[in-house]
Design a protein around this motif. Structure first.
Motif, PDB file in Angstrom:
ATOM      1  N   SER A 136      29.924  96.747  18.787  1.00 30.84           N
ATOM      2  CA  SER A 136      31.226  96.105  18.626  1.00 30.84           C
ATOM      3  C   SER A 136      31.056  94.590  18.591  1.00 30.84           C
ATOM      4  O   SER A 136      30.097  94.034  19.124  1.00 30.84           O
ATOM      5  N   SER A 157      32.979  99.485  17.386  1.00 30.83           N
ATOM      6  CA  SER A 157      31.969 100.238  16.634  1.00 30.83           C
ATOM      7  C   SER A 157      31.475 101.391  17.489  1.00 30.83           C
ATOM      8  O   SER A 157      31.023 101.191  18.614  1.00 30.83           O
ATOM      9  N   ALA A 163      31.550  98.582  12.744  1.00 32.82           N
ATOM     10  CA  ALA A 163      33.005  98.662  12.773  1.00 32.82           C
ATOM     11  C   ALA A 163      33.577  99.223  11.474  1.00 32.82           C
ATOM     12  O   ALA A 163      34.652  99.823  11.471  1.00 32.82           O
ATOM     13  N   THR A 166      34.093 102.956  11.843  1.00 31.82           N
ATOM     14  CA  THR A 166      34.926 103.376  12.969  1.00 31.82           C
ATOM     15  C   THR A 166      36.376 103.085  12.610  1.00 31.82           C
ATOM     16  O   THR A 166      36.729 101.944  12.312  1.00 31.82           O
TER      17      THR A 166
END
Length: 1023
Positions: A136, A157, A163, A166
């Motif tokens: 992330s 993420s 990310a 996701t």
């Protein structure tokens, strides 16, 4: 372009699944007569598991009717999460809402109380600490970048897949992207009204569409909140920096006999960040862990001597420049300049001696060890950005009848950040200073004459610059949704529906100050004395256009006019406008009943349109109709008007593009077993068909099963799915940037025009996601105890990745016809040779591992003590994270355990919480296992094999792990007022050094805590 059609095997799977459902339908009436109602077991409505309290997930029992946790650890009996067996629940991993439905996809749920216990100024930080969340981005990542596009972006993420793989939702709905990759910014979400966050750790494209390869993070608001609540909190690190504070308030009220319900919230928060300490080997504000880590890399051709090629060093000295200037080659090499331009002999590390040819004895280009480190730029990056959040949210719902509601939501979010990516603007021995430069001391002019030279090579950190580069990203989102939901009767059955239309706009402005223009800088430092004795720019064209000479010889006063000539007040700028329009409708119901239970169906359709337009400044983009010269960016004959790229960094280019998506799906829950002896089982099936305006049709599907066995507390689950990620706007429509380059082709060096641009022929990435798990949930012989283990295997093909010009040429020569379409070489007119550098669907990756989860809850009254004790733990084990670039001359690389990346071998969190009606205390632990710098390195100290590009040798390939302890607590002063505190990283554990081949902060903020010990305290008011 033709796209692959579904294989017969996949068609067979789906047909068998539908056939199974139809068989159950046909048998339902007869089966119902054969089974007496008294024999039917109650529906399983066990709530979903909460994550560990206070730590990365700091979670208490979930006060919401959610099922199937990531480790499927259900909450203890009697908790607030218990719901009546007739309740209908909706789980974020599925579109099904039905009695007794237990989905096979693992899902972790964090309730409002759980999130409050983390006492984080931003919800993003609490969620990113979950073990399954890896990679992330937040305000401590990308602080060294001007053009990454993720500065100040709070994006989540899962599984280290990024990310972009996701899917992040708000109330199950998509949110307009906050950068050109389509990634949302969690900081723009309302946080005080969030009642639950569901983290789905498995593929969910069949249920939710593109991007859900790694999973889904769904933020669910409290739509019926009534009353008033407010939070105020503040904090700082033990180093008295990163001071932060937030103020949040929410209100809700029902009107018109509860037919009209209005909720609203407003939030303001600021985290002031950690300022750059500037030059030298010094950590910010007393942090002593920074020691200039770097990789010393020997030339590949010299590695036949049995010594390693790579060595991780500390106190790295970049010997190609000094703080205020250094002669880096020739007879005067080693001469540095200090106060008022006075020359002195530079103190090289490693007892190095300049050779006069640009090298230094005992050193490996470009680093020595030790010596004069005053000009080091590595620590000059902000450790954390200064970030300000302003968020407003409202929802108005009206019941037009007892069974139908219409609603309207509006969300405004503005996130501003600023930071400095580096001090000065280092020039690594790439400057040429003439000996008649009037700023040179007389002794250097005489030395030039004595050595019969007219110029010399020069490097400087440009510490003379009065200001550091500073970047100011601002993201502003405006989003409105109108929708309706309700229920109706069809065929004697009750059905529910929800429909909505969304329009979202996100404007991102990146403004950079104190950035230099390369051509102006080069003209300004090349000074000469005019006939009248004044110092002027040597280039007559530059002088006529306003050039002011700039002195970079030593630590000297700066002429502000010269500074503003090379670093104009209006620096690089990028302005992006992204829009998203969505129309969606979904239906849900129990169409039939079988002897094993109701057969539930969810179906729906969605239309989505994504658009973006990016505009750069004319100096970065070049002069075009949509970026003309203006009073702020006047014409300058020194600057490149055709392609731009005139700034030292931050050259933003214009681009725009649009695509639309049409899709429809169906999902079934088919009970197949209900027996007092054998337990209960169900199949969960889903199929989605999607058509992209750019790449055509793609199918995603899911086939899962859940078996609550006849053994006390034991449950088995499995799910396999085909998931997709469509190319985003940036990958499709990136602006064309043209530069000159060279490539090797048929044994010749060929000059080319390199044209970097988006690729509208990109296809969706295709993933196969498989999860198999076993759950033990509160057996009678161990009440209050739950545990689970889930094995996951994710394979992604056609991964979109960018190539270099040389890689494209090599792939074309190897026979890749798709790549050959981007290459034109061997033209009779050499200037017509070009390579179009684009992203292609060439790479693949595969991630394998397992998740472990356990919890135990007990009432301490049984021991004569007040309150409740809750023990919880979550752990993710990455067995493998294999990436295959799909490029000639490369091999798959293993990322699991590479602690310079985002996927450690182990990531865990645990908590121990003691709660009473008046106070609570929570101790939490966060853990990252030790790892390596790279799994492709060969560790050796002596008798090393010859190093290769694929498998370099290294002296020490070990990177430390980390173990953090947090402590939090709360005290209820009254029914309405509660005080709380939190201390993160009590031990003030330092981040592990993360060396690079250039000078940097040498840390990995995506894995490690880089702030140190943090204190926070605040008050919560509920009325």
């Amino acid at each position: 372009m033709q796209h692959p059609t579904p294989t017969p095997t996949r068609h067979t799977i789906m047909r068998l699944a539908v056939a199974s459902a139809c068989a159950c339908f046909a048998l339902s009436a007869q089966a119902q007569q054969a089974v007496a109602p008294a024999q039917q077991a109650p529906a399983d409505t066990t709530p979903a598991t909460a994550a560990p309290t206070a730590a990365p997930a700091a979670v208490e029992p979930v006060a919401a009717p959610v099922q199937s946790a990531p480790a499927a650890i259900e909450t203890a009996p009697g908790s607030a999460a218990e719901v009546a067996k007739e309740n209908v629940v909706t789980v974020s991993g599925s579109r099904i809402a039905a009695r007794g439905f237990t989905q096979p996809t693992p899902t972790t749920s964090l309730g409002a109380e759980d999130l409050a216990k983390t006492a984080k100024p931003n919800l993003f930080n609490a969620i990113a600490e979950l073990p399954a969340l890896q990679g992330s981005t937040g305000r401590t990542t990308s602080t060294n970048s001007t053009s990454s596009g993720v500065q100040g972006l709070s994006s989540l993420s899962l599984r280290g897949l990024g990310a972009i793989r996701t899917l992040t939702l708000l109330d199950g709905q998509r949110v307009v992207g906050a950068n050109v990759t389509g990634v949302t910014d969690v900081s723009q979400f309302p946080q005080l009204l969030i009642k639950r966050v569901d983290v789905v750790t498995g593929g969910a494209s069949a249920s939710y569409g593109s991007d859900a390869i790694g999973g889904v993070v769904n933020f669910i608001t409290d739509k019926k909140f009534e009353g008033f609540k407010a939070n105020i909190e503040g904090g700082m690190t033990r180093y008295h920096d990163d001071k932060n504070g937030s103020l949040q308030a929410a209100w809700g009220k029902a009107f018109m006999d509860n037919r009209l319900h209005v909720t609203a919230s407003a939030e303001y928060g600021r985290e002031k960040g950690i300022e750059s300490p500037g030059f030298g080997e010094v950590g910010p504000n007393g942090r002593t862990w920074y020691k200039n880590p770097a990789f010393q890399v020997r030339p590949l051709s010299q590695t036949n001597d049995g010594k390693p090629q790579y060595t991780a060093i500390e106190h790295a000295q970049q010997y190609q420049y000094s703080k205020f200037g250094l002669i880096t080659s020739g007879p005067l090499q080693g001469t540095a300049f200090g106060a008022n331009g006075q020359p002195y002999q530079f103190n090289y590390g490693s007892n190095g001696v300049p050779t006069g040819t640009g090298s230094v004895t005992n050193c490996v280009n470009p680093f020595c060890v030790g010596g004069d480190l005053s000009g080091s730029v590595g620590a000059g990056t902000n450790l954390a950005m200064d970030l300000t959040r302003q968020v407003g949210y409202t929802r108005v719902g009206f019941d037009i009848s007892p069974d139908h509601e219409i609603y309207f939501t509006a969300n405004y979010g503005k996130v501003k950040s600023h930071f400095s990516p580096n001090p000065g603007a280092a020039k690594n021995a790439n400057l040429n200073i003439r000996c008649d430069n009037p700023y040179l001391p007389a002794s250097i002019v005489a030395a030039c004459a004595a050595n019969n030279i007219t110029s010399f090579q020069y490097g400087t950190a440009n510490a003379v610059f009065p200001e550091n580069i500073n970047v100011h990203p601002t993201r502003e989102m405006k989003r409105v949704v109108v929708g309706a939901n309700g229920k109706f009767q069809l065929g004697g059955k009750e059905w529910s529906y929800d429909t909505y239309a969304e329009h979202g706009v996100n404007r991102t402005d990146i403004i950079v100050h104190d950035m230099t223009l390369n051509a102006r800088y080069n003209a300004a430092i090349d000074a000469v004395r005019a006939p009248d004795g004044t110092i002027v720019c040597r280039n007559a064209v530059a002088a006529a256009a306003g050039c002011r000479p700039f002195n970079i010889i030593g630590d000297v006063p700066v002429d502000q006019a010269a500074w503003r000539y090379i670093a104009p007040a209006n620096g690089p700028q990028q302005h992006t406008r992204q829009t998203q329009d969505v129309a969606s409708i979904n239906f849900n119901g129990e169409a039939f009943s079988s002897w094993a239970g109701p057969i539930a169906i969810a179906t729906g359709a969605e239309y989505r349109r994504e658009h973006y337009k990016v505009t750069g400044d004319p100096y970065g983009n070049g002069i075009f109709a949509d970026s003309p010269n203006t009073a702020d960016y006047p014409a300058d004959p020194l600057l490149n008007t055709a392609v731009g790229n005139n700034w030292y960094a931050g050259n933003y280019h214009n681009a725009q593009g649009t695509y639309n998506v049409k899709e429809a799906y169906v999902e079934l829950n088919v009970p197949v077993l209900k027996s007092p002896t054998w337990g209960e089982a169900n199949l969960n099936l889903a199929d989605r068909h999607t058509r992209y305006s750019t790449s055509g049709h793609v199918e995603s599907w899911k086939l899962g099963a859940n078996w609550k066995t006849g053994l006390d507390g034991w449950r088995l689950r499995a799910v396999t799915s085909k998931d997709v990620r469509a190319p985003n706007l940036s990958e499709l429509y990136a602006a064309q940037v043209v530069v000159n380059n060279i490539v090797q082709y048929q044994g010749n060096t060929v000059a080319i025009q390199q044209r970097s641009v988006g690729n509208t022929r990109l296809r969706p990435e295709i993933a196969r996601n498989t999860i198999v798990g076993i759950v033990l949930s509160q057996p009678s012989w161990a009440p209050g105890f739950s545990a689970s283990i889930d094995y996951f295997d994710i394979k992604v093909d056609g991964v979109i990745s960018a190539l270099t010009a040389q890689q494209e040429v090599d792939l074309c020569v190897a026979g890749n016809q798709e790549i050959c379409g981007a290459v034109s070489l061997g033209n009779p007119v050499a200037t017509n040779n070009f390579v179009t550098v684009q992203a292609f669907n060439l790479a693949s990756l595969r991630s394998k591992g397992y998740d472990l989860e356990g919890s135990y809850r007990m009432n301490l009254k049984d021991w004569g003590l007040p309150g409740r004790l809750t023990l919880r733990a979550l752990v993710t084990r990455n067995i493998s994270f294999l990436t295959d670039p799909g490029v000639v001359g490369t091999i798959p690389s293993e990322g699991a355990g590479n602690n310079l990346g985002t996927t450690p071998r182990w990531k865990g969190l645990a908590s121990q919480s003691w709660d009473t009606d008046q106070y609570s205390l929570t101790l939490a632990q966060r853990w990252i296992s030790k790892g390596v710098y790279s799994n492709e390195y060969i560790e050796c100290q002596t008798d090393c094999p010859v190093s290769t590009i694929i498998h370099p040798t290294i002296a020490n390939n070990k990177m430390k792990g980390a173990f953090y302890v947090d402590l939090g607590g709360s005290y209820k002063f009254s029914d309405k007022l509660t005080g709380f505190f939190k201390i993160d990283n009590i031990g003030d554990v330092n981040p592990a050094p993360a060396p690079q081949t250039n000078l940097s902060f040498g840390i990995n903020p995506q894995l490690y805590d880089v702030l140190g010990r943090v204190y926070r305290a605040g008050l919560r008011y509920n009325f």
